[in-house]
Design a protein around this motif. Structure first.
Motif, PDB file in Angstrom:
ATOM      1  N   GLU A 227      -5.852   6.019 -13.808  1.00  0.00           N
ATOM      2  CA  GLU A 227      -6.625   5.008 -14.524  1.00  0.00           C
ATOM      3  C   GLU A 227      -5.716   4.064 -15.328  1.00  0.00           C
ATOM      4  OE1 GLU A 227      -7.123   8.269 -14.766  1.00  0.00           O
ATOM      5  OE2 GLU A 227      -8.907   8.480 -13.493  1.00  0.00           O
ATOM      6  N   GLU A 228      -4.466   4.466 -15.564  1.00  0.00           N
ATOM      7  CA  GLU A 228      -3.550   3.666 -16.382  1.00  0.00           C
ATOM      8  C   GLU A 228      -2.876   2.548 -15.596  1.00  0.00           C
ATOM      9  OE1 GLU A 228      -1.126   6.082 -19.416  1.00  0.00           O
ATOM     10  OE2 GLU A 228      -1.349   7.450 -17.712  1.00  0.00           O
ATOM     11  N   ILE A 229      -2.721   2.727 -14.308  1.00  0.00           N
ATOM     12  CA  ILE A 229      -1.943   1.775 -13.520  1.00  0.00           C
ATOM     13  C   ILE A 229      -2.825   0.606 -13.072  1.00  0.00           C
ATOM     14  CG2 ILE A 229      -0.316   3.540 -12.762  1.00  0.00           C
ATOM     15  CD1 ILE A 229      -1.823   3.763 -10.155  1.00  0.00           C
ATOM     16  N   PRO A 230      -2.228  -0.547 -12.772  1.00  0.00           N
ATOM     17  CA  PRO A 230      -3.033  -1.729 -12.452  1.00  0.00           C
ATOM     18  C   PRO A 230      -3.559  -1.784 -11.026  1.00  0.00           C
ATOM     19  CG  PRO A 230      -0.704  -2.303 -12.499  1.00  0.00           C
ATOM     20  CD  PRO A 230      -0.795  -0.874 -12.940  1.00  0.00           C
ATOM     21  N   PHE A 231      -3.272  -0.775 -10.219  1.00  0.00           N
ATOM     22  CA  PHE A 231      -3.614  -0.823  -8.798  1.00  0.00           C
ATOM     23  C   PHE A 231      -4.926  -0.093  -8.505  1.00  0.00           C
ATOM     24  CE2 PHE A 231       0.944  -0.067  -9.558  1.00  0.00           C
ATOM     25  CZ  PHE A 231       1.400  -1.360  -9.326  1.00  0.00           C
ATOM     26  N   PRO A 232      -5.793  -0.677  -7.692  1.00  0.00           N
ATOM     27  CA  PRO A 232      -7.010   0.029  -7.271  1.00  0.00           C
ATOM     28  C   PRO A 232      -6.634   1.277  -6.480  1.00  0.00           C
ATOM     29  CG  PRO A 232      -7.139  -2.318  -6.749  1.00  0.00           C
ATOM     30  CD  PRO A 232      -5.724  -2.051  -7.147  1.00  0.00           C
ATOM     31  N   VAL A 233      -7.334   2.393  -6.770  1.00  0.00           N
ATOM     32  CA  VAL A 233      -7.006   3.679  -6.163  1.00  0.00           C
ATOM     33  C   VAL A 233      -8.129   4.121  -5.233  1.00  0.00           C
ATOM     34  CG1 VAL A 233      -6.463   6.110  -6.605  1.00  0.00           C
ATOM     35  CG2 VAL A 233      -5.634   4.329  -8.182  1.00  0.00           C
ATOM     36  N   ALA A 234      -7.756   4.582  -4.037  1.00  0.00           N
ATOM     37  CA  ALA A 234      -8.727   5.080  -3.060  1.00  0.00           C
ATOM     38  C   ALA A 234      -8.269   6.429  -2.535  1.00  0.00           C
ATOM     39  CB  ALA A 234      -8.864   4.091  -1.906  1.00  0.00           C
TER      40      ALA A 234
ATOM     41  N   GLY B 172      -1.506  -4.907  -4.886  1.00  0.00           N
ATOM     42  CA  GLY B 172      -1.037  -3.554  -4.627  1.00  0.00           C
ATOM     43  C   GLY B 172      -2.201  -2.585  -4.597  1.00  0.00           C
ATOM     44  N   PHE B 173      -2.156  -1.619  -3.677  1.00  0.00           N
ATOM     45  CA  PHE B 173      -3.240  -0.648  -3.516  1.00  0.00           C
ATOM     46  C   PHE B 173      -2.665   0.762  -3.365  1.00  0.00           C
ATOM     47  CE2 PHE B 173      -4.541  -4.698  -1.692  1.00  0.00           C
ATOM     48  CZ  PHE B 173      -5.770  -4.929  -2.314  1.00  0.00           C
ATOM     49  N   ILE B 174      -3.380   1.729  -3.926  1.00  0.00           N
ATOM     50  CA  ILE B 174      -3.012   3.141  -3.811  1.00  0.00           C
ATOM     51  C   ILE B 174      -4.004   3.827  -2.873  1.00  0.00           C
ATOM     52  CG2 ILE B 174      -2.782   5.351  -5.012  1.00  0.00           C
ATOM     53  CD1 ILE B 174      -0.594   3.544  -5.822  1.00  0.00           C
TER      54      ILE B 174
ATOM     55  N   LEU C 161     -10.802   2.481   0.251  1.00  0.00           N
ATOM     56  CA  LEU C 161      -9.714   1.524   0.429  1.00  0.00           C
ATOM     57  C   LEU C 161     -10.263   0.174   0.901  1.00  0.00           C
ATOM     58  CD1 LEU C 161      -6.719   0.840   0.526  1.00  0.00           C
ATOM     59  CD2 LEU C 161      -6.633   1.815   2.833  1.00  0.00           C
ATOM     60  N   GLU C 162     -11.167   0.216   1.851  1.00  0.00           N
ATOM     61  CA  GLU C 162     -11.778  -1.022   2.336  1.00  0.00           C
ATOM     62  C   GLU C 162     -12.507  -1.740   1.206  1.00  0.00           C
ATOM     63  OE1 GLU C 162     -14.424  -2.219   6.180  1.00  0.00           O
ATOM     64  OE2 GLU C 162     -15.237  -0.632   4.901  1.00  0.00           O
ATOM     65  N   LYS C 163     -13.246  -1.011   0.413  1.00  0.00           N
ATOM     66  CA  LYS C 163     -13.981  -1.612  -0.706  1.00  0.00           C
ATOM     67  C   LYS C 163     -13.025  -2.233  -1.719  1.00  0.00           C
ATOM     68  CE  LYS C 163     -17.238  -0.522  -4.427  1.00  0.00           C
ATOM     69  NZ  LYS C 163     -18.031   0.554  -5.082  1.00  0.00           N
ATOM     70  N   ASN C 164     -11.934  -1.520  -2.030  1.00  0.00           N
ATOM     71  CA  ASN C 164     -10.966  -2.037  -3.001  1.00  0.00           C
ATOM     72  C   ASN C 164     -10.334  -3.337  -2.533  1.00  0.00           C
ATOM     73  OD1 ASN C 164     -11.420   0.107  -4.719  1.00  0.00           O
ATOM     74  ND2 ASN C 164      -9.618   1.263  -4.067  1.00  0.00           N
ATOM     75  N   ILE C 165     -10.120  -3.460  -1.238  1.00  0.00           N
ATOM     76  CA  ILE C 165      -9.543  -4.694  -0.703  1.00  0.00           C
ATOM     77  C   ILE C 165     -10.567  -5.826  -0.740  1.00  0.00           C
ATOM     78  CG2 ILE C 165      -8.640  -5.797   1.391  1.00  0.00           C
ATOM     79  CD1 ILE C 165      -7.420  -3.047   2.105  1.00  0.00           C
ATOM     80  N   LEU C 166     -11.773  -5.544  -0.282  1.00  0.00           N
ATOM     81  CA  LEU C 166     -12.796  -6.589  -0.207  1.00  0.00           C
ATOM     82  C   LEU C 166     -13.224  -7.098  -1.580  1.00  0.00           C
ATOM     83  CD1 LEU C 166     -15.048  -5.133   2.653  1.00  0.00           C
ATOM     84  CD2 LEU C 166     -13.379  -7.000   2.805  1.00  0.00           C
ATOM     85  N   THR C 167     -13.134  -6.252  -2.603  1.00  0.00           N
ATOM     86  CA  THR C 167     -13.554  -6.644  -3.958  1.00  0.00           C
ATOM     87  C   THR C 167     -12.372  -6.962  -4.864  1.00  0.00           C
ATOM     88  OG1 THR C 167     -13.606  -4.326  -4.708  1.00  0.00           O
ATOM     89  CG2 THR C 167     -15.648  -5.248  -3.781  1.00  0.00           C
TER      90      THR C 167
ATOM     91  N   LEU D 111       0.853  -1.184   0.000  1.00  0.00           N
ATOM     92  CA  LEU D 111       0.000   0.000   0.000  1.00  0.00           C
ATOM     93  C   LEU D 111       0.888   1.232   0.000  1.00  0.00           C
ATOM     94  CD1 LEU D 111      -2.792   1.436   0.391  1.00  0.00           C
ATOM     95  CD2 LEU D 111      -2.392   1.212   2.875  1.00  0.00           C
ATOM     96  N   THR D 112       0.626   2.168  -0.877  1.00  0.00           N
ATOM     97  CA  THR D 112       1.380   3.410  -0.897  1.00  0.00           C
ATOM     98  C   THR D 112       0.492   4.525  -1.402  1.00  0.00           C
ATOM     99  OG1 THR D 112       3.425   4.485  -1.624  1.00  0.00           O
ATOM    100  CG2 THR D 112       2.283   3.135  -3.235  1.00  0.00           C
ATOM    101  N   ASP D 113       1.046   5.731  -1.413  1.00  0.00           N
ATOM    102  CA  ASP D 113       0.364   6.846  -2.043  1.00  0.00           C
ATOM    103  C   ASP D 113       0.987   7.069  -3.425  1.00  0.00           C
ATOM    104  OD1 ASP D 113       2.774   7.740  -0.976  1.00  0.00           O
ATOM    105  OD2 ASP D 113       1.829   9.073   0.483  1.00  0.00           O
ATOM    106  N   TYR D 114       2.284   7.450  -3.432  1.00  0.00           N
ATOM    107  CA  TYR D 114       2.928   7.750  -4.707  1.00  0.00           C
ATOM    108  C   TYR D 114       4.332   7.162  -4.799  1.00  0.00           C
ATOM    109  CZ  TYR D 114      -0.628  11.264  -3.759  1.00  0.00           C
ATOM    110  OH  TYR D 114      -1.798  11.893  -3.389  1.00  0.00           O
TER     111      TYR D 114
END
Length: 403
Positions: free
Chosen positions: A345-352, A323-325, A358-364, A306-309
Motif C-alpha cells: 500500500e506504500e508504493i506508488p504502483f498498482p498491485v495485482a 509501473g505495475f506490480i 492486472l487488466e483492471k489496473n492498466i485500464l483504470t 511490470l514486475t513482481d518484486y
C-alpha cells in the motif's frame, strides 16, 4: 542448523581457506596504481549495471588525457562483448588472485568469491545491483537468511571500503541489508545515469535492433528470481509464467494507444541458465532481452514496467513511465524470502495478484495520480538520482588515487 548445512559450511570454509593461499602468493607482485578490476553478478554478468557507467566515465577521461586507468573486467563467459579499451579476463582462481592482488581499485555490483583476500593499498567500492527494493536482503530476510549467505556477506563486507547509495533509504538500509559497518557515500547510482541521458537514443536503438516500428511502445517485464542464494537453486518459477501476455498487450493498447510489445528480462544470474522464459504463449509481440547485459538501457527504451518484486520498477519510475506490480505468489515468496521491504500500500504502483486485477489496473491507470504518488515516494525515501553519479564516483577514485 542441520547436519547437512553444517557440513556444507565446513567445506565452503575449507575451500575458501585454500583459495586464499593463491592471493597471499600473488602479494609478491606490486600494486599497479592505475589498475581497476570490475565485475558484475559474480562474473555471470557482462558490460552492465553501475560498473559499466563508472567505466564509461573513466574511459571518457582517459580519452581526454585526464586519467590513464587500466580496466580489467572479470567474466565467466569470454564471448561477452566489451569496449576494446577494457581487458576482459576469464574469472578463475589464479586470474582473480593475480588481478585483484595487483589492482588499486575493485568496483563491483555483487560480492567477491568467498576466500578472496584484499591487501593493504587496494580500495574496494561496492555499487550493489539495486536501489530501492521490495525484495528483502541481508538481515532483513530474518530467519530466511541462510547461514552461509550471512557468512559470505559478512566476509565480503569486511573488505569493502565504500558502499554507494542513491537515496537516504538505501543509506539507512545498507548496514543491515549488506551486513556492512563501513562508510556509505550518497553519490547516486551510476547505472541510473542512463535514465537521464540516454532515453531518446535507447528508444531508437532497441526498436531498430528488434525490428519493430520506431513508434512502437514497449513494456519491460522483469520478474525476480525465486529461491535464496547459497543453499538453494535460483529460479523464476517451476511452472509456466501465469501472466496472460495477449490480454496484457490488449489492455495496454486500449488504455495508452499505439502498438505494444513486451520485453522479457530475467535476472542476469538466471538468464545464463535458461534458454527460454517459460511462457505459455507463442506471441510475436514477446521479445526476450534477457541476454542484454545492461538493464538500464532497456529501462530507458521502455514506455512501461511490470514486475513482481524486482528493484527495476523503482528505477523505471524515475522516467515517469507507468509501473505495475503483478504478485501472484506473494505468500509463497514471503515464506521463501522474508517480508517485503515496503507494504504494497506504500508504493506508488498498482498491485495485482490475478490477470483480472492486472487488466483492471492498466485500464483504470491515472497518470496524474501516479505521478503525484511517485513524487511523494521519492521525497519520502530521499532519492537523489540526477544523472551525475558516475562523475562523482570517478572524482572519488581520482582523489583516492592521489593519496
Amino acid at each position: 542448523m542441520n547436519f547437512a548445512e553444517k557440513q556444507y559450511i565446513f567445506w565452503r570454509k575449507l575451500k575458501a581457506f585454500l583459495s586464499s593461499l593463491a592471493y597471499y602468493a600473488c602479494w609478491v607482485f606490486p600494486i599497479d596504481p592505475y589498475k581497476i578490476v570490475m565485475w558484475t553478478f559474480e562474473g555471470k554478468g557482462g558490460y552492465g549495471c553501475s560498473p559499466k557507467y563508472i567505466a564509461k566515465e573513466l574511459l571518457r577521461r582517459n580519452q581526454q588525457g585526464q586519467t590513464a586507468y587500466k580496466i580489467i573486467w572479470l567474466v565467466d563467459d569470454m564471448e561477452k562483448k566489451f569496449p576494446k579499451e577494457i581487458q576482459k579476463v576469464k574469472s578463475s582462481l589464479w586470474t582473480r588472485a593475480y588481478h585483484l592482488s595487483t589492482a588499486r581499485f575493485w568496483i563491483a555490483n555483487t560480492r567477491t568469491v568467498y576466500g578472496t583476500k584484499k591487501r593493504k593499498g587496494t580500495v574496494y567500492l561496492q555499487t550493489w545491483h539495486g536501489t530501492l527494493a521490495l525484495k528483502p536482503i541481508g538481515k532483513y530476510r530474518g530467519k530466511q537468511l541462510p547461514q552461509m549467505a550471512y557468512l559470505v556477506s559478512e566476509y565480503d563486507s569486511k573488505m569493502m571500503d565504500y558502499a554507494l547509495s542513491g537515496s537516504r533509504w538505501c543509506t539507512d538500509m545498507w548496514p543491515e541489508g549488506l551486513i556492512y559497518k563501513g562508510t556509505i557515500l550518497e553519490t547516486g547510482t551510476p547505472r541510473c545515469d542512463a535514465l537521464f541521458h540516454e532515453i531518446e537514443e535507447m528508444h531508437v536503438q532497441f526498436r531498430k535492433e528488434c525490428h519493430i516500428p520506431l513508434d512502437a511502445k514497449i513494456l519491460l517485464y522483469a520478474p525476480t528470481f525465486r529461491g535464496g542464494s547459497q543453499t538453494k537453486n535460483r529460479s523464476v518459477k517451476a511452472e509456466f509464467c501465469s501472466v496472460d501476455f495477449e490480454r496484457l498487450i490488449t489492455a495496454l493498447e486500449k488504455r495508452f494507444g499505439g502498438e505494444w510489445y513486451v520485453f522479457l528480462r530475467l535476472h542476469p544470474q538466471l538468464a545464463a541458465q535458461m534458454e527460454r522464459f517459460p511462457v505459455r504463449e507463442n506471441n510475436r509481440r514477446l521479445i526476450d532481452v534477457s541476454q542484454r547485459p545492461d538493464v538500464s538501457e532497456i529501462i530507458a527504451a521502455s514506455d512501461a514496467c511490470l514486475t513482481d518484486y524486482s528493484t527495476v520498477i523503482f528505477e523505471s519510475f524515475l522516467t515517469h513511465v507507468p509501473g505495475f506490480i503483478y504478485a501472484d505468489d506473494l505468500r509463497e515468496y514471503i515464506v521463501d524470502r522474508g517480508h517485503l521491504m515496503f507494504e504494497l500500500e506504500e508504493i506508488p504502483f498498482p498491485v495485482a495478484s490475478t490477470n483480472d486485477e492486472l487488466e483492471k489496473n492498466i485500464l483504470t491507470f491515472d497518470q496524474d495520480v501516479y505521478r503525484e504518488k511517485a513524487e511523494w515516494f521519492i521525497k519520502r525515501t530521499g532519492i537523489i538520482e540526477d544523472g551525475c553519479a558516475s562523475k562523482r564516483v570517478v572524482d572519488l577514485i581520482e582523489r583516492l588515487g592521489q593519496e
